[in-house]
Enzyme design. Sequence first.
Site, short mmCIF file in Angstrom:
data_model
loop_
_atom_site.label_atom_id
_atom_site.label_comp_id
_atom_site.label_asym_id
_atom_site.label_seq_id
_atom_site.Cartn_x
_atom_site.Cartn_y
_atom_site.Cartn_z
N PHE B 122 0.91 -1.38 -0.17
CA PHE B 122 -0.02 0.10 -0.05
C PHE B 122 1.01 1.22 0.00
CE2 PHE B 122 -4.60 1.29 1.36
CZ PHE B 122 -5.07 0.22 0.42
N GLN B 235 -7.86 14.86 4.48
CA GLN B 235 -7.20 13.86 3.40
C GLN B 235 -8.28 13.81 2.32
OE1 GLN B 235 -6.52 9.65 3.79
NE2 GLN B 235 -4.54 10.42 3.45
N HIS B 237 -8.59 11.55 -0.82
CA HIS B 237 -8.03 10.38 -1.53
C HIS B 237 -7.98 10.52 -3.07
CE1 HIS B 237 -7.97 6.03 -2.49
NE2 HIS B 237 -8.07 5.76 -1.28
N LEU B 251 -15.36 5.80 -3.28
CA LEU B 251 -14.01 5.28 -3.24
C LEU B 251 -13.85 4.02 -4.39
CD1 LEU B 251 -11.42 5.89 -1.66
CD2 LEU B 251 -12.08 3.91 -0.34
N GLU B 254 -7.32 2.20 -2.79
CA GLU B 254 -5.76 2.13 -2.99
C GLU B 254 -5.40 0.84 -3.32
OE1 GLU B 254 -3.99 4.62 -0.30
OE2 GLU B 254 -2.08 3.87 -0.61
N ARG B 285 -0.82 9.51 -0.38
CA ARG B 285 -2.28 9.95 -0.78
C ARG B 285 -2.15 11.36 -1.26
NH1 ARG B 285 -6.41 6.55 2.76
NH2 ARG B 285 -6.20 4.58 1.91
N HIS B 350 -12.00 12.29 1.76
CA HIS B 350 -11.72 11.06 2.52
C HIS B 350 -11.84 10.81 3.99
CE1 HIS B 350 -11.38 6.38 2.17
NE2 HIS B 350 -10.37 6.67 2.65
N ARG B 385 -2.65 10.91 6.48
CA ARG B 385 -2.66 9.34 6.93
C ARG B 385 -2.10 8.38 5.85
NH1 ARG B 385 -6.38 5.42 6.44
NH2 ARG B 385 -8.04 6.55 5.52
#
Lengths: 248, 576
Positions: B122, B235, B237, B251, B254, B285, B350, B385
């Site tokens: 990730f 954040q 995304h 969404l 990821e 991100r 997000h 994050r």
Amino acid sequence: MPEVTLKIFRGDREGGQTADYQVPVSPGMVVLDALHYVQKHLAPDLAVRWNCKAGRCGSCSAEVNGRPRLTCKTRMDSLPGDRPVTILPMKSFPVIKDLVTDVSWNYKVNKKIPGFKPRPKTEWKMRQEDVDRVQEFRKCIECFLCQNVCHVLRDHGKHEQFGGPRFFVRVAALEMHPLDGISRAALLKNELGLGFCNITKCCTEVCPEEIHITDNAIIPMKERVVDEFYDPVLKLVRRIRGEKSARE
Amino acid sequence: MNGKYETHEHDVLVIGAGGAGLRAAIEALAQGASVGVVSKSLLGKAHTVMAEGGIAAAMANVDAADDWRTHFRDTMRGGKLLNHWRMAQIHAHEAGDRVRELEQWGALFDRTEDGRILQRAFGGHSFKRLCHVGDRTGLEMIRTLQDRGVQMGIDVYMECTVTRLLTDGDRVAGAFAYWRENGRFVVFKAKSIVLATGGIGKAYPVTSNSWEYTGDGMALAYATGAELMDMEFVQFHPTGMVWPPGVQGLLVTEAVRGEGGLLRNKLGERFMQRYDPQRMELSTRDVVARAIYTEVREGRGSEHGGAFLDISHKPAEYVKRKLPSMYHQFLELADVDITRSAMEVGPTCHYMMGGLRVDPETAACTVPGLFAAGEVAAGLHGANRLGGNSLSDLLVFGRRAGFAAAEYAKKQSWPALDPAEIAQGEGEMLCVFERQAGDTPYAVHADLQQLMQNLVGIFRTEEDLKSALTGIERLKDRMGRVGVPGTRMFNPGWHLYADMKSMLAIAEAVTRSALARKESRGAHSRLDYPKTDATWGEQNNIIRRHGSEMVLEQSPVPKMPAELQTLLAEEKGAGA
């Protein structure tokens, strides 16, 4: 933009009827978008239950043109555009208001099911092949559409004696968990009334997660009940081997 | 004294039934406390169900070299060192145990060849670290916690919204709420409260968040005197759906990039080459979101204003097995078969890195008896994050908050409820029925969302932020005049009225913090201050209520011990 007429149930426990709303249809629009349009512009107090609008939470179930659906996954362009779209609450549960129904019965049934209990001295290793079939059941988003279409509940109202497809899936997930150590066959037979199911597969047809409820969960569970309670040879073998049994 | 209201008493009241709330409730129950969980939705529907990619924990099942130190380092670097070091350390230490615990409660993660929990790559993580279940990890987690809670005899008040925290002197005493179903009021009396209400995404029009994400916990606690921290860090995304309009913001996990998905612009260029040539698609991100935004702004975007994300070079069966929800989502909602063609994606609001200021060990807020865990709390993620660190955050700090809240409750006598506070709570909810319906909460909400998107979005300037503050004041005035037609019976217009109060307070906090931070760091990008500033790197923005005024000041970022500084300086890891 083309317009469509929505016929939406308005009412509560006391009764009610459908009301007509004109909604412009945009590309890719889903029924839940149309309901939100109605709330925003025409009827701010229209009661709709929803959370994610992404097919993940299973909150927005309703009956669209007579078919039980998640309204967030039902495209407007999948419905005939030349006549009104009728949206009613799920029939198997009491209406609270408009499209919101009282589904608390499901949570009561769930409480009857003993949870996962690992076998003693479990080594926490599992093969993907053994996990696969349980993961299918774990996809359930608890939209309760299967409960809604099941005729044992919908037409015969056996909510007191019958658990419904959702909870057969839940029990199947526990029973087939590679490391689970208890049997729930007696529960299936007695308290959840698995015998009432005559495998018409209505539940499988409406499942938005495409879980093979009848073939993969209910039939194997029926076999398990038969093995436990009605097969004397197997029972004897089990006793000799000292294996677990639902009745012990 | 409260004969008028339905009243419930619990040692510990947990507000929110997502991952953090349920984990807190389970722990408080295990400590012998009586626990009530209040949830705006039905049990099991909380936003946690939408988490897709996985839970980050350095279990080293796939990459043997991984350990907590690397996880700590990745988290701190991802957060641009604004994180509370101790939270990042605790998180990296404990995440593995929390995942194993889930498995022992019945969760079924995808497996490695030798039967252990499988982990995937990730963004921003140096090793394959995310324990997952296809792309529906959050559902598995919430179902496991829900079942565990039900087995333990948890009391859940479903479809019940808290509109006010009640106090007894300095400490919390309970909560004032209404049942969504019939609009009746209900009072909860509690010795301690755990807030686990999640984030603020619904203040933005393009968001991956569910309707519940209206910043309730932050606003409730702020009103009670608790401090908010680092509210500017919202954040975006990088990959939300952009077409068709109805699904904008939904969404796209990821995990698509984790499994090898490639980002291209309309010229077919892998544009991440320009922004982060080393990590490419698996950059953090904040970087990827800005990259896509910039490509679109400079005219290299897709037809509907996004970028192309392509996984079709992988075998179709593999894509369907590892990303089943994505496959169905695009097929059913956008008529795109992702095993054959690319997805169109763009940034979507997000996650909130900022939130309530908490003690790292106990998750205690700055108001006695009040605790906060999960997205509602600040500190762990700093300025940005990493994917997968949210689910582990819920478990690690949910457990700690539940434990500390139960311990706190053991030492306290029952607080007294103040009838005046309750009367105020009732008054502010009922006044709206007496007004002529003209302006509606729906209209004010839509205008707030547009304002936040246009003026407090991915790229910010002083001018925009100032005009946002003026706009928010105007919206507050309008909220003081809106009317709600209908009755108190399951009335979404009325429900939104309650949520709007939270959203407006939070929008102001985000804007004020964004205006104050004159630098760019992580998710906070100022066009007028494009560089990272070392002085700001040592400051957290703190917001508290002073009368009816929102005041903001800076507080030094807690200094980390020498051995962690050395650890952080090591060259290993995903880079800063």
